[in-house]
Structure formats: C-alpha cells, structure tokens
Write a protein that holds these residues in place. Structure first.
Motif, PDB file in Angstrom:
ATOM      1  N   VAL A  48     -28.444  26.753 -13.387  1.00  0.00           N
ATOM      2  CA  VAL A  48     -27.557  27.807 -12.899  1.00  0.00           C
ATOM      3  C   VAL A  48     -27.620  27.796 -11.479  1.00  0.00           C
ATOM      4  N   PHE A  49     -28.570  26.997 -10.797  1.00  0.00           N
ATOM      5  CA  PHE A  49     -28.612  26.781  -9.202  1.00  0.00           C
ATOM      6  C   PHE A  49     -27.309  26.253  -8.726  1.00  0.00           C
ATOM      7  N   PHE A  50     -26.510  25.602  -9.888  1.00  0.00           N
ATOM      8  CA  PHE A  50     -25.142  25.088  -9.346  1.00  0.00           C
ATOM      9  C   PHE A  50     -24.346  26.344  -8.842  1.00  0.00           C
ATOM     10  N   ALA A  51     -24.469  27.418  -9.030  1.00  0.00           N
ATOM     11  CA  ALA A  51     -23.849  28.538  -8.641  1.00  0.00           C
ATOM     12  C   ALA A  51     -24.067  29.181  -7.254  1.00  0.00           C
ATOM     13  N   TYR A  52     -25.327  28.607  -6.827  1.00  0.00           N
ATOM     14  CA  TYR A  52     -25.518  29.118  -5.384  1.00  0.00           C
ATOM     15  C   TYR A  52     -25.210  28.232  -4.396  1.00  0.00           C
ATOM     16  N   LEU A  53     -24.513  27.223  -4.707  1.00  0.00           N
ATOM     17  CA  LEU A  53     -23.795  26.587  -3.478  1.00  0.00           C
ATOM     18  C   LEU A  53     -23.417  27.017  -2.120  1.00  0.00           C
ATOM     19  N   GLY A  54     -22.650  28.346  -2.641  1.00  0.00           N
ATOM     20  CA  GLY A  54     -22.111  29.045  -1.661  1.00  0.00           C
ATOM     21  C   GLY A  54     -22.768  29.273  -0.227  1.00  0.00           C
ATOM     22  N   PHE A  55     -23.917  29.632  -0.188  1.00  0.00           N
ATOM     23  CA  PHE A  55     -24.480  29.892   1.165  1.00  0.00           C
ATOM     24  C   PHE A  55     -24.522  28.706   1.956  1.00  0.00           C
ATOM     25  N   ASP A  56     -24.766  27.428   1.043  1.00  0.00           N
ATOM     26  CA  ASP A  56     -24.877  26.098   2.175  1.00  0.00           C
ATOM     27  C   ASP A  56     -23.311  25.992   2.707  1.00  0.00           C
ATOM     28  N   ALA A  57     -22.428  26.370   1.935  1.00  0.00           N
ATOM     29  CA  ALA A  57     -21.233  26.330   2.194  1.00  0.00           C
ATOM     30  C   ALA A  57     -20.963  27.020   3.721  1.00  0.00           C
ATOM     31  N   ILE A  58     -21.486  28.146   3.560  1.00  0.00           N
ATOM     32  CA  ILE A  58     -21.237  29.205   4.751  1.00  0.00           C
ATOM     33  C   ILE A  58     -21.808  28.387   6.040  1.00  0.00           C
ATOM     34  N   SER A  59     -22.829  27.708   5.729  1.00  0.00           N
ATOM     35  CA  SER A  59     -23.691  27.223   7.006  1.00  0.00           C
ATOM     36  C   SER A  59     -22.650  25.820   7.691  1.00  0.00           C
ATOM     37  N   THR A  60     -21.586  25.726   6.882  1.00  0.00           N
ATOM     38  CA  THR A  60     -20.570  24.535   7.316  1.00  0.00           C
ATOM     39  C   THR A  60     -19.847  25.152   8.092  1.00  0.00           C
ATOM     40  N   ALA A  61     -19.903  26.726   8.281  1.00  0.00           N
ATOM     41  CA  ALA A  61     -18.646  27.213   9.160  1.00  0.00           C
ATOM     42  C   ALA A  61     -19.272  27.446  10.602  1.00  0.00           C
ATOM     43  N   ALA A  62     -20.364  27.092  10.653  1.00  0.00           N
ATOM     44  CA  ALA A  62     -20.980  27.644  11.998  1.00  0.00           C
ATOM     45  C   ALA A  62     -20.362  27.569  13.175  1.00  0.00           C
ATOM     46  N   GLU A  63     -19.421  26.266  13.288  1.00  0.00           N
ATOM     47  CA  GLU A  63     -18.839  26.083  14.648  1.00  0.00           C
ATOM     48  C   GLU A  63     -17.407  27.054  14.681  1.00  0.00           C
ATOM     49  N   GLU A  64     -17.055  27.839  13.598  1.00  0.00           N
ATOM     50  CA  GLU A  64     -15.954  28.614  13.512  1.00  0.00           C
ATOM     51  C   GLU A  64     -16.302  30.049  13.585  1.00  0.00           C
ATOM     52  N   VAL A  65     -17.399  30.176  14.130  1.00  0.00           N
ATOM     53  CA  VAL A  65     -18.042  31.547  13.910  1.00  0.00           C
ATOM     54  C   VAL A  65     -18.030  32.217  15.194  1.00  0.00           C
ATOM     55  N   ARG A  66     -17.713  33.447  15.442  1.00  0.00           N
ATOM     56  CA  ARG A  66     -17.930  34.133  16.815  1.00  0.00           C
ATOM     57  C   ARG A  66     -19.248  34.518  16.928  1.00  0.00           C
ATOM     58  N   ASN A  67     -19.975  34.425  17.815  1.00  0.00           N
ATOM     59  CA  ASN A  67     -21.629  34.633  18.095  1.00  0.00           C
ATOM     60  C   ASN A  67     -22.281  34.419  16.836  1.00  0.00           C
ATOM     61  N   PRO A  68     -22.446  32.956  16.599  1.00  0.00           N
ATOM     62  CA  PRO A  68     -22.910  32.418  15.468  1.00  0.00           C
ATOM     63  C   PRO A  68     -24.532  32.882  15.450  1.00  0.00           C
ATOM     64  N   GLN A  69     -25.173  32.918  16.505  1.00  0.00           N
ATOM     65  CA  GLN A  69     -26.658  33.406  16.417  1.00  0.00           C
ATOM     66  C   GLN A  69     -26.809  34.803  15.796  1.00  0.00           C
ATOM     67  N   ARG A  70     -25.882  35.420  15.962  1.00  0.00           N
ATOM     68  CA  ARG A  70     -26.162  37.009  15.028  1.00  0.00           C
ATOM     69  C   ARG A  70     -25.484  36.931  13.833  1.00  0.00           C
ATOM     70  N   ASN A  71     -24.240  36.301  13.768  1.00  0.00           N
ATOM     71  CA  ASN A  71     -23.387  36.366  12.528  1.00  0.00           C
ATOM     72  C   ASN A  71     -23.755  35.398  11.199  1.00  0.00           C
ATOM     73  N   MET A  72     -24.244  34.386  11.545  1.00  0.00           N
ATOM     74  CA  MET A  72     -24.715  33.250  10.576  1.00  0.00           C
ATOM     75  C   MET A  72     -25.663  34.040   9.558  1.00  0.00           C
TER      76      MET A  72
END
Length: 463
Positions: free
Chosen positions: A228-252
């Motif tokens: 079921v760990f297959f299901a938790y890929l999502g927050f790894d995908a979040i980290s790929t968005a770091a360069e498109e995030v406003r204030n990444p130090q806070r929001n990531m």
C-alpha cells in the motif's frame, strides 16, 4: 573520473547559468491539494481490497498505520530538504547537492520508473472504472479497445487509458495555475465521496468481520504495508513542485506534512470501515469500495463511489505526470538528459517538450502493455528514494550547517535513521521478483549514465 561531483548552488540555474526557469504560482494550500490529489486515489479505490483479501485481512488497518508512520518520518525529512533546496526534481535535486552526480542520477532514474509505472497502472484502473460507468448506461466499447494487447482475449489497446493520459498532458501543457484549479475541483469531489462512504458504511460495520484479525500473521500486515506504500507517492510528487511555489521555505513543509496527515487519517478510516462491512475474503475485487456498498444494497451510492473513484484517479494521474515532467525537466537542465527537454514555453512557463514526451510514452505504454502487474516497482522505488532522502538530512546538516532551513527535523539523527530503517525494512517485505526488476532497471540506468549522462553533464562541461 569524478562520479561524485556536486552542485554548490541551491538552484540548478545558479550552477549552470540556465535560463530554463519555472513560474512561482503555488501556495501552501495548492500544495496540500496537490498531495491529497495524488495520495487519495488508487490506494483507497483499488488496492485496499486485494491487500486485505490476499495479505493482511482486517489487519489492513495496521498496514496503513505502519505505512503512515514510515511516511511521517520520511515526510519530516522531505520537508527539511525541500525548504533548504527549493528546486524541481525532488530526491534527485537533493542528492545532487548532498551526495553527488552518480547517486543523483540513480535517484532520478529510480523516480522515472516510479512515476511512469504508477501512471500507467493508475490509467488502467481509471479505464476499468470508466468502462463500468459506461456499462451502467448500457454503453459498451468494442472489445478490441477495452484493454492492453492480449491475443487470447482479443484486446488490442486500452483506448480510455490512452485518452485520459493525453487529456491530462494537454491540461499540464496549459500551465501550473490551470493544473492546480482542476486538481482542486477533483479533490473536492473525491474527498466528499470518501467521507460519504465512511459516513454510510460505519452503520453497517459488524465486529465479527474483524475476526480473525491477522489471518496471514503479522508478516502479512508488513507485506500489505509495503504494497500500500504505492499510495503514498503523492508527497514525493509535491517536492517536485518546489520551483513553482511562492515562499517555498515556508510553504513546502506545510504542504507535505498537512497532505500526509489528511490522507493517512482517511486511509485508516476507510480500511476500518471496509473490513468491518465485508468479510475480508470477499474483497479481492477491482472496486472494493463500490463492492462494499453493493454488498449492503446501497447501489445508488455505489454508483456515486464509481464517479468519485474516476475523479480520484484522474487527480492521481495529473500529479504523477506533473511530477515526472518536472523531474525530467530538472535532469535535462543539468545535462544528464537531452537539453531540449528543459525548454520552457514563453507563454505558459511550463516545460512543454518534456510534458508531451512523457505523456506520449505513458499513453502508449498504458494502452498497449498490462503494466499494472508492475505496481510493486513503484513501492520499492518510493521506499528507496525515501531512505536516501532521510540519510541526506544527516549528511547536509553536517556538511552545510550554514544553509537556511525553512523547516528543521527534530531529534536528528534519530528521526532520519528511523525513517531510513523503516523504509529499508518495508523494501525487504517485497517479493524477490520486484527486487530483480528494480535492480535490472538501475543497471540499465547506469549504462545510460556512463555512455551519455557523465559526458554531457553540465558540471562535466564546466570542469
């Protein structure tokens, strides 16, 4: 031969002078919705049933607790690195600064497999639910267009799977803002449906269905946790968005931790209700949540669940394809993949070429090949990436204590070490065939690196 050359700049373009940069448009709320969009989907609507029937029985709820604990530990590590190195590419980008180029390539190659197999598998599940919904209206596709190639069954191509991948690719090419808006709508639909299932199903729970609680022993619970760990890929995908995030130090950190917390609670609640409604031996179906409602004669609600499942898997596909395009964009910008893949569209500020390349390849793969059998490769790839990121926190703390960190993991090195050990422990629960496939993929990647990536790397050209 310097295999461990490292970046010194926090962002790729600081090191290479590249002009390929993405537009910062996302907030912490957008990231949270992105994470929920990817984490809640196939794990609830497909995997829960077979994991209960074949591995854990009612102990599935413990499997999600164990997987959730592993993810919480890893999420803390991801939160620190993503707030310290706010660049596209997730574990690949972190490893380039912490460990050097060779391990960065291994992580990047691993994540390409992880996202690709996951997307192809989810698109197959999406197709099955969609065709089931059409059948409810007495609409049936020609047999040849209903599944991947199988000469015995008479199928040639899974047309719905191809179509949904190409439609999502089109949406991604329009820009991150449009992607976030569509994801928000779909997340609201599927979370509403999941809450509806819990709200109705809880009144039909029979404690007798939880006996025996561990029919396959605790080893079955651990095996299910790895699956079921297959299901938790999502927050790894979040980290790929770091360069498109406003204030990444806070929001990531906010996006990673909050999305994981929401989804873990929902997963545990669904597994408790599901195994309480239906004897676990009957849950080995492709649509366990809808099946459970039909089991208690709630056919109309079961139909709504199917709609929610389609919405859920749509957002999973959206985030998986998004994550892979940003990963390939980042590796291309570093020269490890052909540079044309990092070209950013002037109007939408998205990596158009990598987006359409990824979409086309996954569409063909999901349409022609039955890749859902390879989903355990996603689990082992995710666990491997989590373990490396966890160790990376310790190494970066020691080597670069000067870096500004928007989030700090408590109790270092205890938490990162626990995270790495738990991830490795879950990897060891997976079948030997999964390990063989994973090792073969990594060896293929190393061949590509030594014949192409090492020589074309921008750090190599610079030196």
């Amino acid at each position: 031969m310097d295999l461990f050359r490292k970046k010194t700049g926090l962002l790729p373009h600081e090191e290479s002078g590249s002009t390929g940069q993405l537009k910062r448009t996302m907030s912490a709320f957008d990231l949270t919705m992105l994470g929920v969009g990817c984490i809640i989907g196939t794990g609830i609507f497909v995997i829960t049933g077979k994991a209960a029937a074949e591995n854990a029985g009612p102990g599935l709820m413990l499997s999600f607790v164990i997987a959730g604990i592993a993810c919480v530990l890893a999420a803390l590590c991801y939160a620190e690195l993503s707030s310290t190195v706010p660049a596209a590419g997730s574990a690949y980008a972190y490893s380039y600064i912490v460990f050097g180029e060779i391990l960065a390539w291994v992580l990047g190659w691993d994540l390409i497999l992880e996202y690709g197999v996951a997307a192809a598998s989810v698109s197959s599940g999406w197709s099955a639910y969609f065709q089931g919904l059409l059948a409810g209206f007495d609409i049936h596709l020609p047999l040849a267009l209903t599944a991947a190639f199988d000469s015995v069954k008479g199928t040639i191509i899974d047309l719905p799977a191809v179509c949904i991948i190409m439609l999502i690719t089109l949406l991604l090419s329009l820009g991150a803002r449009e992607t976030v808006r569509f994801n928000f709508i779909m997340v609201c639909v599927k979370v509403g449906v999941v809450l509806l299932f819990i709200g109705i199903g809880i009144f039909y729970v029979k404690p007798a269905n939880w006996t025996p609680f561990l029919p396959y022993g605790f080893s079955g619970v651990l095996s299910a946790a790895a699956i079921v760990f297959f299901a938790y890929l999502g927050f790894d995908a979040i980290s790929t968005a770091a360069e498109e995030v406003r204030n990444p130090q806070r929001n990531m950190p906010i996006g990673i931790i909050s999305s994981l917390a929401i989804c873990t609670v929902l997963y545990i609640a669904v597994s408790v209700v599901l195994t309480g409604m239906v004897p676990y031996t009957q849950l080995g179906v492709s649509d366990p949540v809808a099946f459970a409602l039909r089991f208690i004669h709630q056919d109309f609600v079961a139909g709504l669940i199917s709609v929610g499942a389609i919405a859920g898997m749509t957002t999973v596909l959206l985030v998986l394809l998004y994550g892979q395009t940003r990963l390939i964009f980042s590796m291309s910008r570093d020269g490890l993949l052909p540079l044309f893949l990092s070209k950013v569209n002037a109007k939408t500020q998205t990596p158009i070429r990598s987006t359409w390349l990824v979409g086309s390849i996954i569409a063909l793969a999901s349409g022609l090949f039955p890749l859902q059998a390879l989903t355990n490769l996603t689990s082992i790839g995710t666990l491997f990436a989590f373990a490396v990121v966890s160790v990376g926190v310790i190494v970066l703390r020691k080597k670069r204590p000067d870096l500004k960190r928007g989030f700090v993991v408590p109790w270092v090195p205890l938490i990162p070490i626990l995270s790495a050990l738990v991830c490795i422990g879950l990897m060891l629960q997976l079948h030997i065939s999964t390990w063989i496939g994973f090792i073969v993929w990594l060896l293929l990647g190393l061949l590509i690196y030594f014949f192409y990536g090492y020589h074309k790397s921008l750090l190599n050209r610079k030196s």
